[in-house]
Design a protein around this motif. Structure first.
Motif, PDB file in Angstrom:
ATOM      1  N   ARG A 298       0.840  -1.204   0.000  1.00  0.00           N
ATOM      2  CA  ARG A 298       0.000   0.000   0.000  1.00  0.00           C
ATOM      3  C   ARG A 298       0.873   1.251   0.000  1.00  0.00           C
ATOM      4  O   ARG A 298       0.588   2.234  -0.692  1.00  0.00           O
ATOM      5  CB  ARG A 298      -0.924  -0.024   1.229  1.00  0.00           C
ATOM      6  CG  ARG A 298      -1.905   1.119   1.290  1.00  0.00           C
ATOM      7  CD  ARG A 298      -2.934   0.881   2.386  1.00  0.00           C
ATOM      8  NE  ARG A 298      -3.732  -0.298   2.108  1.00  0.00           N
ATOM      9  CZ  ARG A 298      -4.778  -0.323   1.285  1.00  0.00           C
ATOM     10  NH1 ARG A 298      -5.133   0.772   0.633  1.00  0.00           N
ATOM     11  NH2 ARG A 298      -5.445  -1.444   1.123  1.00  0.00           N
TER      12      ARG A 298
ATOM     13  N   ARG B  47      -6.690  -0.946  -8.587  1.00  0.00           N
ATOM     14  CA  ARG B  47      -7.649  -0.813  -7.485  1.00  0.00           C
ATOM     15  C   ARG B  47      -6.902  -0.593  -6.170  1.00  0.00           C
ATOM     16  O   ARG B  47      -6.028  -1.388  -5.795  1.00  0.00           O
ATOM     17  CB  ARG B  47      -8.530  -2.070  -7.364  1.00  0.00           C
ATOM     18  CG  ARG B  47      -9.411  -2.346  -8.555  1.00  0.00           C
ATOM     19  CD  ARG B  47     -10.516  -1.319  -8.731  1.00  0.00           C
ATOM     20  NE  ARG B  47     -11.453  -1.295  -7.631  1.00  0.00           N
ATOM     21  CZ  ARG B  47     -12.570  -2.015  -7.591  1.00  0.00           C
ATOM     22  NH1 ARG B  47     -12.873  -2.835  -8.594  1.00  0.00           N
ATOM     23  NH2 ARG B  47     -13.394  -1.933  -6.560  1.00  0.00           N
ATOM     24  N   ASP B  48      -7.246   0.478  -5.479  1.00  0.00           N
ATOM     25  CA  ASP B  48      -6.700   0.714  -4.145  1.00  0.00           C
ATOM     26  C   ASP B  48      -7.807   0.957  -3.132  1.00  0.00           C
ATOM     27  O   ASP B  48      -7.572   1.458  -2.034  1.00  0.00           O
ATOM     28  CB  ASP B  48      -5.720   1.898  -4.160  1.00  0.00           C
ATOM     29  CG  ASP B  48      -6.376   3.214  -4.602  1.00  0.00           C
ATOM     30  OD1 ASP B  48      -7.610   3.232  -4.810  1.00  0.00           O
ATOM     31  OD2 ASP B  48      -5.651   4.220  -4.748  1.00  0.00           O
ATOM     32  N   ASP B  49      -9.038   0.610  -3.536  1.00  0.00           N
ATOM     33  CA  ASP B  49     -10.205   0.888  -2.703  1.00  0.00           C
ATOM     34  C   ASP B  49     -10.853  -0.377  -2.139  1.00  0.00           C
ATOM     35  O   ASP B  49     -11.919  -0.306  -1.511  1.00  0.00           O
ATOM     36  CB  ASP B  49     -11.255   1.642  -3.524  1.00  0.00           C
ATOM     37  CG  ASP B  49     -11.722   0.839  -4.734  1.00  0.00           C
ATOM     38  OD1 ASP B  49     -10.915   0.038  -5.269  1.00  0.00           O
ATOM     39  OD2 ASP B  49     -12.897   0.985  -5.133  1.00  0.00           O
TER      40      ASP B  49
ATOM     41  N   TYR C 237      -2.152  -8.205  -6.211  1.00  0.00           N
ATOM     42  CA  TYR C 237      -2.521  -6.810  -6.429  1.00  0.00           C
ATOM     43  C   TYR C 237      -3.563  -6.765  -7.532  1.00  0.00           C
ATOM     44  O   TYR C 237      -3.304  -7.161  -8.677  1.00  0.00           O
ATOM     45  CB  TYR C 237      -1.301  -5.979  -6.833  1.00  0.00           C
ATOM     46  CG  TYR C 237      -1.658  -4.624  -7.413  1.00  0.00           C
ATOM     47  CD1 TYR C 237      -2.314  -3.658  -6.643  1.00  0.00           C
ATOM     48  CD2 TYR C 237      -1.361  -4.313  -8.744  1.00  0.00           C
ATOM     49  CE1 TYR C 237      -2.659  -2.426  -7.178  1.00  0.00           C
ATOM     50  CE2 TYR C 237      -1.696  -3.082  -9.290  1.00  0.00           C
ATOM     51  CZ  TYR C 237      -2.353  -2.142  -8.506  1.00  0.00           C
ATOM     52  OH  TYR C 237      -2.705  -0.921  -9.039  1.00  0.00           O
TER      53      TYR C 237
ATOM     54  N   GLY D 274       2.165   1.928  -3.402  1.00  0.00           N
ATOM     55  CA  GLY D 274       1.181   2.172  -4.444  1.00  0.00           C
ATOM     56  C   GLY D 274       0.591   0.920  -5.065  1.00  0.00           C
ATOM     57  O   GLY D 274      -0.155   0.997  -6.052  1.00  0.00           O
ATOM     58  N   TYR D 275       0.919  -0.240  -4.484  1.00  0.00           N
ATOM     59  CA  TYR D 275       0.409  -1.517  -4.991  1.00  0.00           C
ATOM     60  C   TYR D 275      -0.140  -2.338  -3.821  1.00  0.00           C
ATOM     61  O   TYR D 275       0.481  -3.319  -3.379  1.00  0.00           O
ATOM     62  CB  TYR D 275       1.513  -2.303  -5.707  1.00  0.00           C
ATOM     63  CG  TYR D 275       2.071  -1.626  -6.933  1.00  0.00           C
ATOM     64  CD1 TYR D 275       1.424  -1.733  -8.164  1.00  0.00           C
ATOM     65  CD2 TYR D 275       3.246  -0.881  -6.871  1.00  0.00           C
ATOM     66  CE1 TYR D 275       1.936  -1.118  -9.294  1.00  0.00           C
ATOM     67  CE2 TYR D 275       3.761  -0.254  -7.999  1.00  0.00           C
ATOM     68  CZ  TYR D 275       3.101  -0.377  -9.204  1.00  0.00           C
ATOM     69  OH  TYR D 275       3.612   0.235 -10.324  1.00  0.00           O
ATOM     70  N   PRO D 276      -1.297  -1.965  -3.278  1.00  0.00           N
ATOM     71  CA  PRO D 276      -1.842  -2.711  -2.136  1.00  0.00           C
ATOM     72  C   PRO D 276      -2.183  -4.148  -2.524  1.00  0.00           C
ATOM     73  O   PRO D 276      -2.775  -4.388  -3.584  1.00  0.00           O
ATOM     74  CB  PRO D 276      -3.110  -1.922  -1.773  1.00  0.00           C
ATOM     75  CG  PRO D 276      -3.476  -1.205  -3.035  1.00  0.00           C
ATOM     76  CD  PRO D 276      -2.187  -0.884  -3.717  1.00  0.00           C
ATOM     77  N   THR D 277      -1.792  -5.090  -1.688  1.00  0.00           N
ATOM     78  CA  THR D 277      -1.987  -6.504  -2.012  1.00  0.00           C
ATOM     79  C   THR D 277      -2.896  -7.185  -1.002  1.00  0.00           C
ATOM     80  O   THR D 277      -2.948  -6.811   0.170  1.00  0.00           O
ATOM     81  CB  THR D 277      -0.643  -7.252  -2.061  1.00  0.00           C
ATOM     82  OG1 THR D 277       0.035  -7.110  -0.808  1.00  0.00           O
ATOM     83  CG2 THR D 277       0.231  -6.719  -3.183  1.00  0.00           C
TER      84      THR D 277
END
Length: 320
Positions: free
Chosen positions: A202, A271-273, A267, A205-208
């Motif tokens: 996160r 999408r980061d939401d 990932y 910039g790449y939340p998994t």
């Protein structure tokens, strides 16, 4: 479709039926052929129900746990796949040392005759059963003349070799998820509950979504893959995400940050939401992007590679 977890769950009024028996781990294309033959035989016999009989745990986990194979499917998924490929009912027989001690004749009398009232039995030609695996197709044929059921032993033919769960496991151990998917007739699926990780993705910039790699499951070789993430059961209070979502997937222990525990990190592209902590998810592996994980010297080097992995996953999944 009915699913029974033991002989006592099968009603006394059930039967007659056509029975197919096996571990059915992965329900690969060879298994699917067996199910198709069982379905055809059931139609010939007047539309009888097809029962797929499988075991849990895998017999080797009871008899020789140090040689037990890594599993390609958990019992719930296996039952669903058996139903998709023709089973009207699935009997998951709990396997323990008592069941292992049944002579082949007792297995036939208690399960095939006494419980399922089999009119036909369809198995792979190498099927073995009973104490010390003494029973085989010829044993079934002989019993069929006594109890009035037909028997068919089938070759699990493949394109280059017979389909087998062992073959699929080896391909996965080598990271060849495409070859495994060819034998399975679909991408390999790994499931688990999303846990809280280190949250570095996160920050980068790449939340998994992270799930532990089950040590008893056939998880692909460490590396980076393209695939799909599906939420099977949302976390409490979280939104429902119904459709499969494209993902870049990392399998391994994250050597750049001195990780120890092997896990599957996914990932979802762009999408980061997503609210996935505590959700039960499925990961379907489509293609390998690169091999074993790399220890990067700088965060900038890692970010360059992560972008390349995401771009590669997007390209693969757009084509699929």
């Amino acid at each position: 479709m009915q699913v029974w977890h033991g002989l006592d769950e099968v009603g006394a009024e059930f039967g007659p039926s056509v029975v197919t028996i096996g571990n059915f781990d992965g329900v690969h294309r060879g298994h699917q052929e067996v199910l198709a033959h069982a379905k055809a035989r059931a139609a010939e016999l007047g539309g009888l129900p097809v029962v797929a009989l499988t075991f849990d745990p895998h017999p080797m986990r009871v008899l020789r746990p140090d040689h037990a194979p890594l599993m390609l499917s958990e019992p719930t998924q296996r039952a669903e796949l058996l139903g998709q490929h023709g089973a009207d009912a699935v009997l998951i027989l709990p396997f323990d040392k008592d069941v292992a001690a049944w002579p082949a004749e007792e297995f036939i009398e208690r399960v095939l005759v006494g419980t399922l009232h089999a009119k036909a039995v369809v198995v792979g030609e190498n099927f073995r059963f009973g104490h010390r695996a003494a029973g085989h197709v010829d044993t079934l044929v002989a019993a069929g003349t006594t109890y009035g059921f037909q028997v068919e032993g089938l070759s699990l033919a493949g394109d280059a070799q017979p389909w087998s769960s062992t073959y699929v496991r080896q391909e996965l151990a080598d990271g060849h998820v495409e070859a495994a998917a060819e034998a399975l007739g679909r991408p390999l699926r790994v499931t688990g509950v999303v846990i809280e990780g280190d949250k570095r993705g996160r920050e980068l910039g790449y939340p998994t979504a992270n799930i532990p790699a089950d040590p008893t499951a056939a998880v692909p070789q460490d590396g980076v893959y393209a695939g799909w993430l599906t939420v099977l059961t949302p976390a409490s209070g979280a939104p429902v995400y119904g459709d499969p979502m494209p993902a870049a997937i990392s399998v391994g222990s994250n050597p750049t940050f001195d990780g120890v525990d092997r896990r599957v990190e996914s990932y979802v592209l762009d999408r980061d939401d997503l609210e996935l902590y505590g959700a039960r998810i499925a990961i379907d592996f489509v293609a390998r992007l690169r091999g074993s994980q790399i220890r990067f010297e700088t965060i900038d080097d890692l970010l360059v590679q992560m972008k390349a992995d995401v771009d590669g996953a997007r390209q693969v999944l757009t084509a699929n």
